[in-house]
Write a protein that holds these residues in place. Structure first.
Motif, PDB file in Angstrom:
ATOM      1  N   PHE A 193      94.391   4.282  71.027  1.00 46.57           N
ATOM      2  CA  PHE A 193      94.940   4.274  69.678  1.00 46.57           C
ATOM      3  C   PHE A 193      96.366   3.731  69.690  1.00 46.57           C
ATOM      4  N   ASP A 194      97.193   4.228  70.606  1.00 45.79           N
ATOM      5  CA  ASP A 194      98.583   3.781  70.690  1.00 45.79           C
ATOM      6  C   ASP A 194      98.655   2.298  71.070  1.00 45.79           C
ATOM      7  N   ALA A 195      97.789   1.883  71.988  1.00 40.32           N
ATOM      8  CA  ALA A 195      97.776   0.475  72.396  1.00 40.32           C
ATOM      9  C   ALA A 195      97.368  -0.427  71.242  1.00 40.32           C
ATOM     10  N   ALA A 196      96.489   0.069  70.376  1.00 39.60           N
ATOM     11  CA  ALA A 196      96.067  -0.718  69.211  1.00 39.60           C
ATOM     12  C   ALA A 196      97.243  -0.966  68.263  1.00 39.60           C
ATOM     13  N   ILE A 197      98.071   0.048  68.055  1.00 39.44           N
ATOM     14  CA  ILE A 197      99.249  -0.126  67.206  1.00 39.44           C
ATOM     15  C   ILE A 197     100.182  -1.163  67.820  1.00 39.44           C
ATOM     16  N   ASP A 198     100.390  -1.074  69.137  1.00 41.63           N
ATOM     17  CA  ASP A 198     101.231  -2.070  69.814  1.00 41.63           C
ATOM     18  C   ASP A 198     100.670  -3.474  69.634  1.00 41.63           C
ATOM     19  N   ALA A 199      99.350  -3.618  69.812  1.00 43.99           N
ATOM     20  CA  ALA A 199      98.708  -4.924  69.693  1.00 43.99           C
ATOM     21  C   ALA A 199      98.846  -5.475  68.286  1.00 43.99           C
ATOM     22  N   SER A 200      98.690  -4.615  67.290  1.00 43.44           N
ATOM     23  CA  SER A 200      98.823  -5.034  65.899  1.00 43.44           C
ATOM     24  C   SER A 200     100.242  -5.506  65.618  1.00 43.44           C
TER      25      SER A 200
END
Length: 497
Positions: free
Chosen positions: A379-386
């Motif tokens: 979940f946290d990595a998805a925010i970073d990627a976005s």
């Protein structure tokens, strides 16, 4: 302010198709061109099928998700069909017509008689699965096994939505097998407008598509009303365990440039005039919605200045269905337009499948117990990627938002954590061409009715769960078009609510 009536906007979106410099035979009623080898056809097949994703599909997704509103200070239309839900068989017909027609180019590659093009065939299978998934999700039953036969069958029968989904999964398995087991296959190069011939990334794309297909069915599987789907999903997830998923953005760019209109990124092309500077009526008509602005501002989301222009340091939005102050409404005089993370240049990449979506799909699968790993880390990595995709950094946002149930994964109930994944998916996918996917996901999870609708009276109690078959089908294939039932009450086969 003088009102401007743009009567042709909706019609243009409904009938718009890819008028692209890479177009090849795009009519399913034309015979296959057996003189064109797959390497010469691939880029055109990829591109001709995609343009509708970033135009009609993107517009509808953002409007149905209440991400965008209308600039009611400049345009007379305040309660269009997207807000009133007055849909008919001409409503966004391009969402059916364009992929149904242009994926014939992918079928031609899949059915090629030229030897040693297994890698090209695999790519075409993956791309075709990508588009038919959307068709099944948005309509239900579709012509599939008899589609794209040219003049040999101009009235193809419809296949059941579930059976199409099952075969799409099988086609993705076949694509991976072709990549792994074809030692004599010709190498793919620059003709691949997505990964430039990197077949390992295509395998990751196929696995991520399989994950999306399975996640679309988990609510039905867990509802206990379809034992076959429950068993199917469990079995397929067991086989998918340990698979490699997309670790990069899957972007499409066949060489977009500002040379002329038909060489430009299709989303940019609809927003800017021939000079690449003057904005079009589409750009001027759509602004941030108040609901979207409030979410972005209240959480100090670092992506807000990349998704929209700021007014006084904040995103300023309009209530869907509101009117200008002079017409008795409450709309602010200045509204936020699209930011540089959404519109940067005529040559910008087009997004087929973002890394953020891949990570959020994995996070939900782990959360529900279908895959192993850390849902929080994903979940946290998805925010970073976005954030990286939009040209910013997460900073302290991730830690802060994780303390907000329904928006961050770090707190809340089981259901609120799923809601948080969907919330972040909507932020990550809006504006970049993938917002229809968010609408489908909200429909799948039963969260779509938590998204506020128009402030004016709607013709239906809720948004549709899918769209009506277009008039073109009733004109050309009427004997085979199945009864759809009430699209405001029932969805595609996976709809469990």
């Amino acid at each position: 302010m003088k009102k401007i009536k743009i009567l042709a906007l909706f019609a243009f979106l409904s009938f718009m198709s890819c008028d692209n410099y890479l177009d090849i035979n795009d009519s399913p009623n034309n015979a296959k061109d057996t003189d064109v080898t797959p390497d010469l056809a691939l880029a055109a097949a990829q591109t001709s099928s995609y343009a509708n994703v970033t135009t009609s599909m993107n517009f509808l997704g953002n409007l149905f998700m209440n991400n965008w509103g209308y600039d009611v200070n400049s345009f007379a239309v305040t309660n269009p069909a997207e807000f009133s839900y007055s849909i008919d068989n001409n409503f966004y017909a391009a969402i059916w017509n364009t992929p149904m027609r242009n994926t014939a180019n992918l079928s031609n590659i899949i059915n090629t008689e030229f030897p040693n093009y297994e890698n090209h065939v695999a790519i075409a299978k993956i791309c075709k699965a990508y588009y038919f998934q959307i068709l099944v999700d948005m309509y239900g039953d579709v012509p599939y096994t008899e589609a794209h036969q040219g003049v040999a069958d101009i009235t193809p029968a419809y296949d059941g939505a579930k059976s199409v989904y099952r075969d799409l999964y099988a086609q993705l398995d076949q694509a991976i097998a072709l990549i792994d087991n074809s030692p004599s296959a010709k190498a793919v190069g620059a003709e691949d407008a997505v990964f430039g011939g990197n077949m390992s990334q295509w395998k990751d794309f196929a696995n991520t598509m399989k994950l999306r297909l399975l996640m679309r069915q988990v609510d039905l599987a867990e509802a206990g009303t379809d034992s076959e789907t429950t068993t199917y999903v469990a079995d397929k997830f067991a086989l998918l365990s340990g698979a490699s998923f997309l670790s990069v953005n899957a972007t499409l760019n066949p060489g977009y440039s500002d040379t002329r209109a038909d060489t430009r990124n299709p989303f940019w092309n609809i927003m800017y005039g021939e000079d690449n500077t003057t904005v079009t009526a589409f750009y001027r008509q759509y602004k941030a919605s108040k609901r979207n602005a409030d979410n972005l501002n209240s959480t100090s989301d670092p992506r807000r200045s990349r998704l929209f222009t700021l007014v006084g340091g904040s995103v300023v939005g309009v209530l869907q269905g509101d009117s200008s102050v002079v017409n008795g409404g409450t709309a602010p005089a200045v509204l936020s337009s699209f930011g540089l993370g959404v519109l940067s240049s005529a040559s910008q990449d087009a997004y087929m499948f973002s890394l953020a979506e891949s990570l959020l799909l994995q996070a939900e699968a782990v959360h529900r117990g279908y895959l192993t790993g850390s849902a929080q880390s994903l979940f946290d990595a998805a925010i970073d990627a976005s954030c990286i995709q939009l040209g910013t950094t997460a900073g302290t946002y991730t830690g802060s938002i994780n303390g907000t149930p329904g928006k961050g994964y770090g707190s809340g109930t089981y259901a609120q954590k799923i809601e948080a994944i969907m919330y972040q998916k909507n932020i990550a996918l809006q504006g970049t061409s993938q917002s229809l996917e968010t609408f489908i996901e909200y429909t799948r999870t039963g969260l779509i009715d938590s998204v506020p609708g128009s402030i004016l009276g709607a013709t239906q109690a809720n948004r549709p769960r899918r769209l009506l078959y277009p008039t073109s089908e009733y004109t050309s294939n009427s004997a085979n078009v199945p009864a759809q039932g009430n699209v405001f009450a029932t969805g595609s086969f996976w709809y469990a609510y």
